[in-house]
Design a protein around this motif. Structure first.
Motif, PDB file in Angstrom:
ATOM      1  N   HIS A 405      -2.938  -7.252   4.753  1.00 44.23           N
ATOM      2  CA  HIS A 405      -3.752  -8.197   5.526  1.00 44.23           C
ATOM      3  C   HIS A 405      -3.719  -9.597   4.927  1.00 44.23           C
ATOM      4  O   HIS A 405      -3.875 -10.592   5.645  1.00 44.23           O
ATOM      5  CB  HIS A 405      -5.211  -7.708   5.580  1.00 44.23           C
ATOM      6  CG  HIS A 405      -5.396  -6.454   6.372  1.00 44.23           C
ATOM      7  ND1 HIS A 405      -5.314  -5.196   5.819  1.00 44.23           N
ATOM      8  CD2 HIS A 405      -5.645  -6.264   7.699  1.00 44.23           C
ATOM      9  CE1 HIS A 405      -5.520  -4.295   6.752  1.00 44.23           C
ATOM     10  NE2 HIS A 405      -5.721  -4.907   7.911  1.00 44.23           N
ATOM     11  N   TYR A 421      -2.825   1.053  -3.584  1.00 45.88           N
ATOM     12  CA  TYR A 421      -3.888   0.044  -3.594  1.00 45.88           C
ATOM     13  C   TYR A 421      -3.329  -1.295  -4.083  1.00 45.88           C
ATOM     14  O   TYR A 421      -2.600  -1.341  -5.083  1.00 45.88           O
ATOM     15  CB  TYR A 421      -5.031   0.478  -4.505  1.00 45.88           C
ATOM     16  CG  TYR A 421      -5.955   1.508  -3.888  1.00 45.88           C
ATOM     17  CD1 TYR A 421      -7.218   1.159  -3.416  1.00 45.88           C
ATOM     18  CD2 TYR A 421      -5.552   2.828  -3.760  1.00 45.88           C
ATOM     19  CE1 TYR A 421      -8.064   2.104  -2.850  1.00 45.88           C
ATOM     20  CE2 TYR A 421      -6.387   3.783  -3.192  1.00 45.88           C
ATOM     21  CZ  TYR A 421      -7.639   3.414  -2.740  1.00 45.88           C
ATOM     22  OH  TYR A 421      -8.474   4.350  -2.174  1.00 45.88           O
ATOM     23  N   SER A 434     -10.701  -9.321  -2.952  1.00 40.28           N
ATOM     24  CA  SER A 434     -10.480  -8.291  -1.936  1.00 40.28           C
ATOM     25  C   SER A 434      -9.473  -7.247  -2.419  1.00 40.28           C
ATOM     26  O   SER A 434      -8.622  -7.496  -3.274  1.00 40.28           O
ATOM     27  CB  SER A 434      -9.987  -8.925  -0.628  1.00 40.28           C
ATOM     28  OG  SER A 434      -8.741  -9.563  -0.841  1.00 40.28           O
ATOM     29  N   GLU A 436      -7.135  -3.790  -0.732  1.00 37.79           N
ATOM     30  CA  GLU A 436      -6.738  -3.009   0.426  1.00 37.79           C
ATOM     31  C   GLU A 436      -5.856  -1.839  -0.003  1.00 37.79           C
ATOM     32  O   GLU A 436      -5.254  -1.862  -1.081  1.00 37.79           O
ATOM     33  CB  GLU A 436      -6.033  -3.874   1.479  1.00 37.79           C
ATOM     34  CG  GLU A 436      -4.973  -4.806   0.969  1.00 37.79           C
ATOM     35  CD  GLU A 436      -4.520  -5.799   2.051  1.00 37.79           C
ATOM     36  OE1 GLU A 436      -4.194  -5.349   3.165  1.00 37.79           O
ATOM     37  OE2 GLU A 436      -4.487  -7.016   1.778  1.00 37.79           O
ATOM     38  N   TRP A 445      -2.324  -0.499   6.526  1.00 34.64           N
ATOM     39  CA  TRP A 445      -3.189  -1.014   5.466  1.00 34.64           C
ATOM     40  C   TRP A 445      -4.634  -1.081   5.970  1.00 34.64           C
ATOM     41  O   TRP A 445      -4.875  -1.387   7.132  1.00 34.64           O
ATOM     42  CB  TRP A 445      -2.751  -2.417   5.035  1.00 34.64           C
ATOM     43  CG  TRP A 445      -1.489  -2.434   4.220  1.00 34.64           C
ATOM     44  CD1 TRP A 445      -0.219  -2.541   4.689  1.00 34.64           C
ATOM     45  CD2 TRP A 445      -1.398  -2.333   2.803  1.00 34.64           C
ATOM     46  NE1 TRP A 445       0.672  -2.520   3.640  1.00 34.64           N
ATOM     47  CE2 TRP A 445      -0.025  -2.397   2.465  1.00 34.64           C
ATOM     48  CE3 TRP A 445      -2.335  -2.204   1.772  1.00 34.64           C
ATOM     49  CZ2 TRP A 445       0.435  -2.331   1.153  1.00 34.64           C
ATOM     50  CZ3 TRP A 445      -1.884  -2.138   0.457  1.00 34.64           C
ATOM     51  CH2 TRP A 445      -0.518  -2.194   0.153  1.00 34.64           C
ATOM     52  N   LEU A 447      -8.667  -2.438   4.550  1.00 35.14           N
ATOM     53  CA  LEU A 447      -9.473  -3.069   3.511  1.00 35.14           C
ATOM     54  C   LEU A 447     -10.516  -2.093   2.980  1.00 35.14           C
ATOM     55  O   LEU A 447     -11.070  -1.280   3.735  1.00 35.14           O
ATOM     56  CB  LEU A 447     -10.168  -4.318   4.055  1.00 35.14           C
ATOM     57  CG  LEU A 447      -9.253  -5.502   4.368  1.00 35.14           C
ATOM     58  CD1 LEU A 447     -10.011  -6.551   5.179  1.00 35.14           C
ATOM     59  CD2 LEU A 447      -8.722  -6.112   3.075  1.00 35.14           C
TER      60      LEU A 447
END
Length: 615
Positions: A405, A421, A434, A436, A445, A447
């Protein structure tokens, strides 16, 4: 001394058929002429002045003559009766080639005086091949013949033919016949072939388990196979699914044995999500309450993050460390190389589709992933990416996967519960907290909960299904804080902090501990190493690396930590250091082909281009 011709032989030939008829000293008219015939021999000189000649063709010529004599029944002294066929031979040749015949003809047995000997346990065609070998040292083996030839050669104790059969069978090994060859070898006492066939089965279990031979294994044979530490599988799910397939093949007979068989599977290395799906949906488990209870207990232990009671498999296969990308000569690199840990050799593989540094890498289910990074051009322009590329080590090909993302440079990458990850990193001047995760089953993917702090140059490691994000840079400070991710409740919590703030450190896990190596503290590169005990929540210092460095990559193999490349503050490093935790000391290893920093690595025992069978 007169001249000598080392490659010719002079022969006197008789000129008339009635007799020699000429005196020794006769001249040219005597009828004696020289015949020059090429010969190949080696010589050795002795102190006494003697010369020893070794004629290379002699043995071949002598055996050819014996074969001719056998074919024409000249001086043969034994007949071998097999069924309705009779084979003539010379006892001395048979005894020299076979301890079985030697004992028969020289051991005082009644066959010593017999002209005809009846043989049992061998067919005429096979005996014809073996007799031919006795007289020539040559034998032709094919798939149809070898199954009869090896037992007959074993009976006659003809070790050379046994070795030839074993070599032939070894070269025929494939997923569809490996179990049968192993059984055949054990039956006939060919233990070297038996070991090689078992090694093949261990290294190619996923493929072998798809074949019919696997379904024909007995209950005990199956348990013995899947219990092996050396089994080489990308995921323990392969073993679990193979067991279910074996049970379904004869469900009525085999289901009562399922609980015992499941205990031979390393179920503690299955993910809780997979176990939940199985307990909910698997028809076989619904019929086996004891199996469901067993898996439920394992599920509970996993979600409590207890250290596994079962030993992780240690495949009997070569280890390969893959290194991808990096930065050198003022630009990002597109190289992919692998290091054979046993042979100490670096090999160039297919280039990364887009050059980049500051990327992350991981090995998941037989595939090597390159994640994110920054593409820096020679003119100084750069682009931070959300690209994800997968590399198949067997085909030596890259494939583009779904993108993250968020573009991430200098991120951390780890594998947890069979998912990939991507942690932290940066996009230009924006620093990420962040996180994901990537699911390889559906190539998507998603989050997850972000960390409490933004972290670029973060190190990530997994111990007992807990993921730790270590250090990094938040845009203002180098961090010594460490956060721990719990996948069950999708939460991050802080654990004890490191002694020294650092970013760009090498981070890895080994034996329930996390090692943090080198890095950058905002002023200079570090050589210090810290170890975190995940069970006691305590940090301690261990032996320092010899060369301070940051932006290196680390990999673990056989209880050793490999620290490769990096930047020491003035130059890009090619040196490699190896840590032995038993001795708490570092040693040097074969360097990288050239210096670099910001590269990524992952190690694997699984089949690759270097170790694929030539067949």
């Amino acid at each position: 001394m007169a001249s000598w011709y080392p490659d010719i032989e002079m022969e006197e030939m008789r000129s008339d058929a009635k007799g020699y008829g000429k005196e020794r000293g006769a001249g040219p008219s005597s009828g004696v002429r020289g015949c020059i015939r090429p010969r190949h021999y080696t010589t050795s000189y002795r102190d006494t002045g003697e010369i020893k000649f070794c004629i290379s063709e002699y043995k071949h010529d002598a055996f050819q003559m014996m074969l001719l004599m056998k074919s024409n029944q000249m001086l043969t002294d034994v007949k071998l009766e097999v069924g309705r066929e009779i084979f003539h031979g010379h006892k001395i040749v048979l005894a020299a080639a076979s301890p079985y015949f030697k004992a028969m003809f020289t051991g005082g047995l009644r066959e010593c005086e017999m002209d005809t000997v009846k043989l049992q346990g061998v067919c005429p065609t096979v005996l014809a091949h073996l007799l031919c070998f006795m007289y020539t040292g040559e034998i032709v083996i094919n798939e149809m013949l070898v199954c009869q030839l090896l037992p007959a050669a074993t009976m006659l104790q003809m070790s050379h033919v046994i070795d030839a059969c074993c070599t032939f069978l070894e070269q025929q090994l494939e997923a569809g016949n490996a179990i049968g060859i192993a059984s055949f070898a054990q039956q006939h006492g060919c233990m070297d072939l038996y070991r090689k066939a078992n090694t093949f089965i261990e290294q190619h279990f996923s493929e072998v388990s798809m074949e019919d031979e696997f379904l024909q294994l007995s209950h005990c044979e199956l348990v013995h196979l899947i219990q092996r530490d050396e089994l080489n599988v990308p995921d323990e799910k392969d073993v679990y699914n193979a067991v279910l397939k074996w049970v379904r093949h004869d469900e009525e007979t085999r289901q009562p044995k399922m609980e015992q068989i499941l205990q031979a599977v390393r179920c503690q290395y299955l993910s809780p999500r997979f176990l939940t799906e199985q307990m909910k949906n698997c028809r076989l488990l619904k019929k086996a309450p004891a199996c469901r209870e067993y898996l439920a207990k394992i599920f509970k232990d996993l979600t409590l993050h207890k250290p596994p009671c079962q030993k992780e498999r240690t495949p009997n296969a070569p280890c390969v460390i893959y290194i991808v990308g990096g930065y050198s000569n003022q630009q990002s690199l597109d190289t992919l190389e692998c290091y054979d840990v046993e042979d100490h050799q670096w090999t160039q593989l297919s280039k990364l589709p887009v050059a980049r540094s500051g990327l992350g890498a991981a090995y998941l289910r037989g595939i090597f992933y390159a994640v994110g990074g920054r593409n820096i051009l020679p003119n100084g322009n750069y682009h931070d990416s959300n690209w994800v590329d997968s590399f198949n080590p067997i085909t030596n090909c890259w494939k583009q996967m779904s993108r993250m993302h968020t573009p991430r440079n200098r991120l951390g990458v780890a594998v947890l519960d069979g998912q990939l990850y991507a942690v932290g990193g940066s996009n230009g001047a924006r620093f990420h907290s962040s996180v994901e995760k990537y699911d390889p089953d559906d190539n998507t993917w998603a989050l997850v909960r972000p960390m409490s702090k933004a972290r670029m140059g973060v190190g990530v490691a997994v111990v007992n299904r807990l993921m730790y994000a270590v250090g990094g840079y938040d845009g203002e400070h180098r961090l010594n804080s460490v956060e721990c991710y719990h996948p069950e409740n999708n939460q991050w919590t802080f654990v004890s902090s490191m002694k020294i703030p650092r970013s760009g450190a090498g981070v890895c896990s080994l034996r329930n501990c996390i090692y943090v190596i080198g890095g950058y503290d905002g002023r200079h590169q570090l050589c210090s190493v810290e170890k975190y005990d995940t069970e006691t929540d305590v940090w301690s210092s261990v032996a320092s690396i010899k060369i301070p460095r940051s932006a290196m990559t680390v990999s673990v193999w056989d209880g050793k930590i490999f620290v490769m490349g990096g930047y020491d503050g003035s130059q890009f490093l090619s040196s490699v250091e190896v840590y032995d935790y038993h001795r708490n000391e570092w040693s040097e290893c074969k360097p990288l082909p050239w210096g670099r920093s910001g590269h990524a690595s992952a190690s694997s025992f699984h089949p690759c281009l270097l170790h694929c069978d030539a067949r």
